[in-house]
Design an enzyme around this catalytic site. Structure first.
Site, PDB file in Angstrom:
ATOM      1  N   GLY A  40      -5.070  -4.811   6.790  1.00  0.00           N
ATOM      2  CA  GLY A  40      -6.223  -3.935   6.957  1.00  0.00           C
ATOM      3  C   GLY A  40      -7.222  -4.399   7.994  1.00  0.00           C
ATOM      4  O   GLY A  40      -7.790  -3.584   8.734  1.00  0.00           O
ATOM      5  N   THR A  54       0.844  -1.196   0.000  1.00  0.00           N
ATOM      6  CA  THR A  54       0.000   0.000   0.000  1.00  0.00           C
ATOM      7  C   THR A  54       0.882   1.250   0.000  1.00  0.00           C
ATOM      8  O   THR A  54       1.961   1.231   0.589  1.00  0.00           O
ATOM      9  CB  THR A  54      -0.864  -0.028   1.279  1.00  0.00           C
ATOM     10  OG1 THR A  54      -1.742  -1.129   1.207  1.00  0.00           O
ATOM     11  CG2 THR A  54      -1.657   1.261   1.480  1.00  0.00           C
ATOM     12  N   ARG A  83     -14.134  -7.140  -0.767  1.00  0.00           N
ATOM     13  CA  ARG A  83     -13.450  -6.883   0.508  1.00  0.00           C
ATOM     14  C   ARG A  83     -12.909  -5.438   0.502  1.00  0.00           C
ATOM     15  O   ARG A  83     -12.317  -4.978  -0.457  1.00  0.00           O
ATOM     16  CB  ARG A  83     -12.310  -7.883   0.685  1.00  0.00           C
ATOM     17  CG  ARG A  83     -11.461  -7.663   1.940  1.00  0.00           C
ATOM     18  CD  ARG A  83     -10.209  -6.838   1.678  1.00  0.00           C
ATOM     19  NE  ARG A  83      -9.308  -6.811   2.817  1.00  0.00           N
ATOM     20  CZ  ARG A  83      -8.260  -5.988   2.909  1.00  0.00           C
ATOM     21  NH1 ARG A  83      -7.985  -5.162   1.932  1.00  0.00           N
ATOM     22  NH2 ARG A  83      -7.484  -6.009   3.972  1.00  0.00           N
ATOM     23  N   VAL A  84     -13.106  -4.755   1.610  1.00  0.00           N
ATOM     24  CA  VAL A  84     -12.579  -3.399   1.757  1.00  0.00           C
ATOM     25  C   VAL A  84     -11.640  -3.385   2.958  1.00  0.00           C
ATOM     26  O   VAL A  84     -12.001  -3.873   4.037  1.00  0.00           O
ATOM     27  CB  VAL A  84     -13.728  -2.380   1.948  1.00  0.00           C
ATOM     28  CG1 VAL A  84     -13.172  -0.990   2.224  1.00  0.00           C
ATOM     29  CG2 VAL A  84     -14.626  -2.363   0.714  1.00  0.00           C
ATOM     30  N   GLY A  85     -10.446  -2.841   2.759  1.00  0.00           N
ATOM     31  CA  GLY A  85      -9.470  -2.792   3.844  1.00  0.00           C
ATOM     32  C   GLY A  85      -9.506  -1.464   4.582  1.00  0.00           C
ATOM     33  O   GLY A  85     -10.502  -0.731   4.552  1.00  0.00           O
ATOM     34  N   ASP A  86      -8.419  -1.150   5.241  1.00  0.00           N
ATOM     35  CA  ASP A  86      -8.339   0.069   6.053  1.00  0.00           C
ATOM     36  C   ASP A  86      -8.123   1.333   5.212  1.00  0.00           C
ATOM     37  O   ASP A  86      -8.492   2.428   5.633  1.00  0.00           O
ATOM     38  CB  ASP A  86      -7.169  -0.043   7.038  1.00  0.00           C
ATOM     39  CG  ASP A  86      -5.853  -0.280   6.298  1.00  0.00           C
ATOM     40  OD1 ASP A  86      -5.768  -1.277   5.552  1.00  0.00           O
ATOM     41  OD2 ASP A  86      -4.925   0.534   6.442  1.00  0.00           O
ATOM     42  N   THR A 124      -0.207   1.467   6.551  1.00  0.00           N
ATOM     43  CA  THR A 124      -0.067   0.338   5.640  1.00  0.00           C
ATOM     44  C   THR A 124       0.033  -0.941   6.463  1.00  0.00           C
ATOM     45  O   THR A 124       0.451  -0.908   7.611  1.00  0.00           O
ATOM     46  CB  THR A 124       1.174   0.507   4.736  1.00  0.00           C
ATOM     47  OG1 THR A 124       1.331  -0.663   3.932  1.00  0.00           O
ATOM     48  CG2 THR A 124       2.446   0.710   5.538  1.00  0.00           C
ATOM     49  N   GLY A 125      -0.373  -2.047   5.864  1.00  0.00           N
ATOM     50  CA  GLY A 125      -0.300  -3.314   6.592  1.00  0.00           C
ATOM     51  C   GLY A 125      -1.600  -4.091   6.487  1.00  0.00           C
ATOM     52  O   GLY A 125      -2.393  -3.878   5.564  1.00  0.00           O
TER      53      GLY A 125
HETATM   54  N1  GLY Z   1      -3.627  -2.016   4.171  1.00  0.00           N
HETATM   55  C1  GLY Z   1      -4.183  -2.377   2.955  1.00  0.00           C
HETATM   56  C2  GLY Z   1      -5.249  -3.361   3.056  1.00  0.00           C
HETATM   57  O1  GLY Z   1      -5.268  -4.179   3.967  1.00  0.00           O
HETATM   58  O2  GLY Z   1      -6.116  -3.343   2.223  1.00  0.00           O
END
Ligand code: GLY
Length: 302
Positions: free
Chosen positions: A224, A170, A198-201, A221-222
């Site tokens: 989510g 990311t 799927r939606v991350g952070d 980053t990392g």
């Molecule tokens: N940090 C990016 C994700 O998990 O989508």
């Protein structure tokens, strides 16, 4: 004090990808810094820096992103203006090379904060945001990774991040301009083989991105699923604001929360209202770069 900091992901970046990551964050920093140096806005600097990394196939953002379980690339991004606290975000969009630019259009030209999937793509068409082919986003490295994952039915994002060896590229940027405005942004292709939708952070304001002029800005980053649970970006801003922590200590505090509360892995970049930087990560490596008015040369490291 004009300042800018970028990241290109935190994970066990292999030796043979170090140079690409170094060059990628360096190019992104230059693009943003050129705008700030000419008196441009923090928002323009953040968008420009992230556009560079979305174009660069090295990173999991725009071109080069991970492929989901259905063989598609779905992208998430967000941006926030610390002066007005306006924010814009998009999630699970396809065929868009620069989702950060679409997120900015959501912020600037709609009454909403977050648009997803087909609705976000409909808005992109209305705003003349360019579309691209799926092949323009897909690179051979990620197609090979996707094919290999299909041979391992037990593969999961949790397994990947808990093992601390899987990629998390990311990208993000935080900038402070002459007017004292702080802007933050984050863009990603998410996690390898993620479930469709799927939606991350990264597009979640407060988790992946946060900015408020009186305190600072953060991009994360990392993994989510873990980052969302500790509302990582806002938790770091609160640590500066309410616990009077320096950006360095607040960054470390955020990563410690991520690890102790939810066994999460990742990295953060922080910029406070004075232009001071903070970076922390609990992965083997993190691609990052920063510069401000007081530095003769940018700091760049992977
Ligand atoms: N940090 C990016 C994700 O998990 O989508």
């Amino acid at each position: 004090m004009k300042s800018i900091i970028v990241h290109g992901g935190a994970w066990d970046i292999p030796d043979d990808m170090l140079e690409d990551h170094h060059n990628g964050v360096s190019n992104a920093l230059s693009a943003g810094w050129d705008i700030l140096k000419k008196g441009g806005s923090a928002l323009d600097a953040v968008e420009a820096a992230i556009n560079v990394m979305e174009d660069d196939p090295t990173f999991d953002a725009g071109r080069g992103s991970f492929v989901n379980m259905a063989g598609q690339i779905e992208l998430d991004a967000s941006i926030m203006d610390g002066r007005t606290m306006r924010a814009g975000a998009v999630a699970a969009v396809r065929n868009i090379l620069h989702p950060i630019t679409l997120a900015r259009a959501v912020m600037d030209k709609s009454e909403h904060v977050l648009l997803v999937s087909d609705g976000a793509m409909r808005f992109a068409r209305e705003q003349d945001i360019p579309f691209c082919g799926a092949d323009d986003l897909l690179v051979g490295r990620e197609f090979e990774r996707w094919k290999e994952i299909q041979t391992r039915p037990a593969y999961s994002g949790k397994e990947a991040f808990a093992g601390n060896t899987k990629p998390g590229d990311t990208v993000g940027c935080v900038a402070l301009d002459d007017e004292g405005t702080i802007a933050s942004g984050t863009s990603t292709g998410g996690t390898p083989n993620k479930y469709p939708g799927r939606v991350g952070d990264s597009p979640i304001i407060g988790s992946g991105t946060y900015a408020v002029n009186s305190v600072g800005g953060v991009s994360t980053t990392g993994w989510g699923e873990a980052i969302i649970k500790v509302v990582l970006a806002k938790s770091i801003i609160d640590a500066i604001d309410m616990l009077n922590m320096s950006p360095e200590d607040a960054a470390q505090h955020g990563i410690s929360l991520l690890h102790t509360r939810v066994e999460g892995y990742g990295g953060v970049i922080v910029l406070d209202r004075h232009g001071h930087f903070g970076i922390a990560y609990n992965t083997p490596r993190m691609a990052r770069a920063y510069v401000n008015d007081t530095m003769s040369e940018p700091f760049i490291s992977v």
